[in-house]
Design an enzyme around this catalytic site. Structure first.
Site, PDB file in Angstrom:
ATOM      1  N   TYR A   8      27.066  60.126 -68.504  1.00 20.68           N
ATOM      2  CA  TYR A   8      26.927  60.104 -69.963  1.00 20.68           C
ATOM      3  C   TYR A   8      26.500  61.494 -70.427  1.00 20.68           C
ATOM      4  CZ  TYR A   8      25.274  58.230 -74.530  1.00 20.68           C
ATOM      5  OH  TYR A   8      25.071  57.988 -75.856  1.00 20.68           O
ATOM      6  N   LYS A  13      31.468  59.842 -70.018  1.00 22.68           N
ATOM      7  CA  LYS A  13      31.383  59.429 -71.418  1.00 22.68           C
ATOM      8  C   LYS A  13      30.954  60.680 -72.181  1.00 22.68           C
ATOM      9  CE  LYS A  13      28.958  56.357 -74.654  1.00 22.68           C
ATOM     10  NZ  LYS A  13      28.374  57.390 -75.544  1.00 22.68           N
TER      11      LYS A  13
END
Length: 323
Positions: free
Chosen positions: A142, A172
């Site tokens: 992330y 992400k």
């Protein structure tokens, strides 16, 4: 490299809210209706316990409860990605292990931010430790530099992590640096995935080569983004820009009220009440709630969102009951 059971992710993936009761306890009974609603809105995946889901504010047992509720509610209909990042890598690894045990489809992790990794090598090693907790699941790093303060190149991360993390699936990517996103997309090819993470710049992510996006406003304005996707596929850039402009209007309207709490308030307005936020995020007062609704009405949100909406008096009552 792990080949996920869901194949390649495509379309909109909702960064889900964590529902709370008025006393601050987890409202796991509200998860299943929320998941059914999101599937009805043609959401293609769920990203659970990320920034939108206030995952970092929950204890590990609470996070396990929430993760299990979403996996059970989805029941294999759409993939569930569980965000397991924690200030403790040991705790994060345990959350990853739990996600695999309950049948989640993938795990993701944000970096610790108090003791920040001091190099790209340390960041990769940290993510590798977490990913090892769920060796049979795809892992997504992330990348959200405005929150973590980590400015390491995501392309460098991808290049190094491919050699270090056997179950790496991708990133992400929550950053406005479209040029970095495009470089990651080009390097990833068909083997890895880079998920776009800025709702108000979805069109930019698509133009850079993105196929899937994770976002919070997809929960309550999915039609806006479906229209962007369709217009882009039809090569109707004027139409796509118009819908992206509406997305930006929406975000500009709720941001001054506090982005997390305001979005939970909007969920209550459309009849999908998720309860209050958890401190240090402060829920909206009744006055702020009413003002936000008024401003959303002024920009036409309830007309072009395409969703049923509770009357003002009912939605305010629902919100007041959950503060």
């Amino acid at each position: 490299m792990i080949q996920p059971s869901y194949g390649h992710l495509r379309g909109l993936i909702a960064a889900t809210f964590t529902p709370f009761h008025a006393d601050g306890k987890i409202d796991d009974a509200s998860v299943a209706p929320m998941v059914d609603y999101l599937i009805d809105q043609q959401i293609h995946g769920l990203y659970v316990l990320g920034s939108t889901g206030e995952g970092i504010s929950l204890s590990n047992p609470e996070r396990q409860t929430v993760a299990e509720a979403f996996v059970t509610a989805a029941s294999g209909r759409i993939p569930v990605i569980v965000q397991v990042g924690n200030e403790s890598l040991v705790a994060a690894k345990e959350l990853a292990r739990h996600a695999q045990q309950i049948g989640a489809d993938a795990v993701s992790a944000v970096s610790p931010v108090y003791f920040k990794p001091d190099s790209i090598e340390t960041l990769v090693d940290s993510m590798a430790q977490i990913a090892a907790g769920a060796p049979d699941l795809p892992f997504y790093y992330y990348h959200i530099p405005t929150t973590t303060g980590l400015t390491f190149s995501p392309l460098d991360f991808l290049q190094r992590a491919i050699e270090t993390i056997p179950n790496l699936r991708g990133i992400k990517f929550t950053s406005a640096a479209v040029q970095e996103y495009q470089s990651c997309i080009e390097y990833a090819g068909d083997d890895y995935e880079v998920l776009w993470g800025l709702d108000e710049m979805l069109l930019s992510g698509l133009a850079a080569g993105g196929n899937a996006a994770v976002g919070s406003t997809y929960n309550f304005a999915p039609a806006v983004y479906h229209n962007i996707l369709k217009a882009f596929d039809d090569r109707n850039l004027e139409e796509a820009r118009m819908w992206q402009s509406r997305s930006q209007q929406l975000v500009r309207t709720f941001i001054p009220f506090g982005p997390r709490a305001a979005q939970k308030a909007i969920m209550a307005m459309i009849g999908q009440d998720c309860g209050p936020s958890r401190l240090p995020i402060r829920s909206l007062t009744s006055e702020a709630y009413a003002q936000l609704r008024h401003e959303l009405e002024e920009i036409g949100f309830f007309q072009w969102s395409g969703l049923p909406t509770l009357p003002p008096e009912e939605s305010i009552a629902a919100d007041s009951a959950s503060v």
